[in-house]
Structure formats: C-alpha cells, structure tokens
Design an enzyme around this catalytic site. Structure first.
Site, short mmCIF file in Angstrom:
data_model
loop_
_atom_site.label_atom_id
_atom_site.label_comp_id
_atom_site.label_asym_id
_atom_site.label_seq_id
_atom_site.Cartn_x
_atom_site.Cartn_y
_atom_site.Cartn_z
N SER A 1 0.84 -1.21 0.00
CA SER A 1 0.00 0.00 0.00
C SER A 1 0.87 1.25 0.00
O SER A 1 2.10 1.17 0.10
CB SER A 1 -0.95 0.02 1.22
OG SER A 1 -0.23 0.32 2.39
N LYS B 1 12.00 5.96 14.56
CA LYS B 1 12.48 6.75 13.42
C LYS B 1 13.77 7.51 13.77
O LYS B 1 14.65 7.65 12.92
CB LYS B 1 11.39 7.71 12.93
CG LYS B 1 10.15 6.98 12.35
CD LYS B 1 10.50 6.12 11.13
CE LYS B 1 9.28 5.57 10.41
NZ LYS B 1 9.62 4.70 9.28
N TYR C 1 6.93 5.47 18.16
CA TYR C 1 7.15 5.71 16.71
C TYR C 1 8.38 6.58 16.53
O TYR C 1 9.27 6.28 15.72
CB TYR C 1 5.92 6.38 16.10
CG TYR C 1 6.08 6.64 14.61
CD1 TYR C 1 6.14 5.59 13.69
CD2 TYR C 1 6.19 7.95 14.11
CE1 TYR C 1 6.30 5.82 12.33
CE2 TYR C 1 6.34 8.18 12.75
CZ TYR C 1 6.39 7.12 11.87
OH TYR C 1 6.56 7.35 10.52
N1 NAP Z 1 2.03 8.43 5.51
C1 NAP Z 1 2.71 9.30 6.24
O1 NAP Z 1 2.17 10.36 6.65
C2 NAP Z 1 4.18 9.06 6.53
C3 NAP Z 1 4.96 10.17 6.96
C4 NAP Z 1 6.30 9.96 7.23
C5 NAP Z 1 6.86 8.71 7.09
N2 NAP Z 1 6.09 7.65 6.68
C6 NAP Z 1 6.73 6.32 6.56
O2 NAP Z 1 6.57 5.86 5.23
C7 NAP Z 1 6.64 4.43 5.22
C8 NAP Z 1 5.51 3.88 4.36
O3 NAP Z 1 4.28 4.15 4.99
P1 NAP Z 1 2.95 4.54 4.22
O4 NAP Z 1 2.63 5.94 4.55
O5 NAP Z 1 3.01 4.13 2.81
O6 NAP Z 1 1.90 3.66 5.05
P2 NAP Z 1 0.98 2.40 4.66
O7 NAP Z 1 0.14 2.72 3.48
O8 NAP Z 1 0.30 2.03 5.94
O9 NAP Z 1 2.04 1.27 4.26
C9 NAP Z 1 2.81 0.61 5.25
C10 NAP Z 1 3.42 -0.63 4.63
O10 NAP Z 1 4.22 -1.28 5.65
C11 NAP Z 1 3.93 -2.65 5.64
N3 NAP Z 1 4.10 -3.28 6.95
C12 NAP Z 1 3.53 -2.93 8.12
N4 NAP Z 1 3.83 -3.84 9.06
C13 NAP Z 1 4.60 -4.78 8.47
C14 NAP Z 1 5.20 -5.98 8.91
N5 NAP Z 1 5.04 -6.46 10.18
N6 NAP Z 1 5.93 -6.73 8.03
C15 NAP Z 1 6.06 -6.29 6.74
N7 NAP Z 1 5.51 -5.18 6.26
C16 NAP Z 1 4.78 -4.43 7.12
C17 NAP Z 1 2.47 -2.73 5.20
O11 NAP Z 1 2.20 -3.99 4.60
P3 NAP Z 1 1.33 -5.18 5.25
O12 NAP Z 1 0.38 -4.58 6.22
O13 NAP Z 1 0.68 -5.80 4.04
O14 NAP Z 1 2.36 -6.06 5.87
C18 NAP Z 1 2.38 -1.63 4.16
O15 NAP Z 1 2.73 -2.11 2.90
C19 NAP Z 1 6.60 4.00 6.67
O16 NAP Z 1 7.91 3.67 7.10
C20 NAP Z 1 6.09 5.24 7.41
O17 NAP Z 1 6.51 5.27 8.74
C21 NAP Z 1 4.77 7.81 6.39
#
Ligand code: NAP
Length: 280
Positions: free
Chosen positions: A16, A153, A149
């Site tokens: 995702s 990070k 969290y």
């Molecule tokens: N969205 C924001 O506002 C934001 C801001 C700053 C940084 N980030 C960082 O960006 C990165 C991507 O996040 P996103 O925003 O794209 O969120 P997201 O849509 O929730 O995607 C998170 C991904 O991590 C995977 N994941 C979670 N737990 C896991 C596990 N135990 N084993 C393997 N995979 C796992 C999920 O896959 P499954 O659930 O299918 O395993 C999913 O594909 C993260 O590191 C997040 O901290 C996000």
C-alpha cells in the site's frame, strides 16, 4: 521492459501507500522489482506489472531470512533496497503494552536492519548498491503520544548516518527519506492504535487534541509524489544523505532547527490543543 540484465530493486511495504507507488515507478523504469509485505493479495497489481511478490513479516526473523534467500537465489544482485515498510503505534507510554512497543521497533528498526545486513554482502562484492531508508520528519521531531514511533524513526536516522559512512568505501550509498504527512493508510493505522490504548483514561484529553493531526489533509503529499522523490534519490548519480520529500517537510524541519526546545514544545502543544493540566 525487464531483462536478465535489468537492475534489481527490493521494496518493502509494497502492499500500500508509498511502497506500492515506488514499486510501480521502479518497474516503469525497467527494474526487476521484488515487492514484499504481509498482504500478498494487495500486491497482485504489481505482480501483473512484472514484480516478483513475496510474503514478508518484519516481526519474524525467519520470515526475513526466507525473503532474502528467495531474492538472492534469483541472482546475486541487488541494486536498490528501499526499506519502506513501517507503521505508527501511537498511544501513551504508560499504556502501550511492551509487546506492542517491541513490535514497533521490530518492524521499523530491527526488520530494516536485518534485511540490510542480509543484502549488504552481495552489494559489497559488486562494489555497488543503494539503500534508501524511509524514516520521517518524525525522525527529527516529536508529536504527542508518538514516543515509540519517534524512538523507531530517530533510531533509523542514527543507524543510517553510521551505515552511510561504514559502507561508502565499498561503493554503497545509504540515503534517508524524510516524508511529512502523506495520504496513505498510515494515519488511520496510527490513530486506531492510539484509540485502542489511550482512547479513554488519563491520556484521552491529549488524544482528543491530537486526533486532528492524523485526519488533517493540510500540507499532505500524495503517495505518488513521495514515491517520485524516492525514485529520484534511488536513481540520481550522486545522492544526498537525506531528502525531505515535500514543502511541509522542509518547513517543519526548518522550524525544528530554528526553535529552542521550549518554543518547539509550545508550538506543538498549541497546535494539538494539549491541556496544561489534566485531572487524575
Ligand atoms: N504516511 C505518512 O504520513 C508518513 C509520513 C512519514 C513517514 N512515513 C513512513 O513511510 C513508510 C511507508 O508508509 P505509508 O505511509 O506508505 O503507510 P501504509 O500505506 O500504511 O504502508 C505501510 C506498509 O508497511 C507494511 N508493513 C507494516 N507492518 C509490516 C510488517 N510487520 N511486516 C512487513 N511489512 C509491514 C504494510 O504492509 P502489510 O500490512 O501488508 O504487511 C504496508 O505495505 C513507513 O515507514 C512510514 O513510517 C509515512
């Protein structure tokens, strides 16, 4: 169009949000992409585009070992590793069960480090490779109820700064990616976790004020725009050490650099309407 000579990329968290978009864009650029997450069904679209889809649970070392073995069995070559998988377990420190805190660190820190360790020998032998660690502006600032969290990070920031200098002599680049708010599943997951543990009880007034942070679309970047910044960092000839991925990320990081702790604390507390005093 991919061939056996195509460069190889691993993208974790490709089911995702940011990771899915990064995987799609790397396929479009001709990479052979290994897409990994727990929800393999949610990566069927990437498989259709030509990705190799893998089950990966970053809380389980044996799953990480099996994943790396599958990738390396297809050829001793990884050009780009995008350590993107991650989530937020928000809630009060007093109320988050330690098992959840450990799972948060397992996925966001130890899982990322474990995959990196397994891929490094191949990159080192080839004297080439790029590791992109997706942290967050949350690796430099704090937000209410985000202790675990942010701990994860901040850890990835320090880990990556050390690793960058450790592997540079072998021709390997390490790059930090620092997004701010991005429209993905992340905010919903973080808010659900916070409500589960701190939605009632002594810290509920802090969550009441903070909820808007998770639901606001102000300054939010799309997953595709964030992914474009990551793909640029993956493919540019000489990458910088870190990339903030949106104007909002730049502004917030500038404020953190500018303001003393007391002023930054005051700003966040005001934005999140945190009460000065809460009844016990
Ligand atoms: N969205 C924001 O506002 C934001 C801001 C700053 C940084 N980030 C960082 O960006 C990165 C991507 O996040 P996103 O925003 O794209 O969120 P997201 O849509 O929730 O995607 C998170 C991904 O991590 C995977 N994941 C979670 N737990 C896991 C596990 N135990 N084993 C393997 N995979 C796992 C999920 O896959 P499954 O659930 O299918 O395993 C999913 O594909 C993260 O590191 C997040 O901290 C996000």
């Amino acid at each position: 169009m991919q061939s056996t000579d195509s460069p190889v990329a691993i993208v974790t968290g490709a089911s995702s949000g940011i990771g899915k978009s990064v995987a799609r864009k790397l396929i479009e650029k001709g990479y052979r992409v290994h897409a990994a997450a727990r929800r393999t069904d949610a990566m069927a679209d990437l498989a259709t585009l030509g990705a190799r889809v893998h089950h990966l649970d970053l809380t389980k070392p044996e799953s990480i070992d099996a994943f790396a073995a599958e990738v390396l069995a297809e050829g001793d070559r990884v050009d780009v590793l995008v350590n993107n998988a991650g989530y937020g377990f928000y809630g009060a420190v007093e109320e988050i069960p330690m098992a959840e805190a450990r799972a948060q660190m397992d996925v966001n820190v130890f899982g990322l480090a474990h995959i990196t360790q397994l891929v490094l020998p191949s990159m080192r032998r080839r004297r080439s490779g790029r590791i992109l660690n997706v942290t967050s502006i949350g690796g430099k600032i704090w937000s209410p109820l985000g202790a675990w969290y942010h701990a994860s990070k901040f850890a990835v920031e320090g880990f990556s700064d050390c690793l960058r200098n450790e592997v540079r002599p072998f021709g390997i680049d390490v790059v930090l990616i620092e997004p701010a708010g991005t429209a993905t599943e992340w905010p919903g997951v973080a808010l659900d976790n916070a409500r589960k543990v701190s939605g009632s009880g002594p810290y509920a007034p802090i969550l009441d004020g903070t909820s808007a942070l998770f639901t606001s679309e102000q300054g939010q970047q799309s997953a595709d725009d964030c992914a474009s910044a990551i793909v640029r960092a993956a493919t540019v000839a000489k990458p910088r050490a870190r990339y903030a991925t949106s104007p909002a990320a730049h502004v917030i990081l500038f404020l953190r650099w500018l303001l003393p702790d007391v002023a930054f604390d005051g700003l966040i507390n005001r934005i999140c309407k945190i009460p000065k005093r809460i009844a016990i």
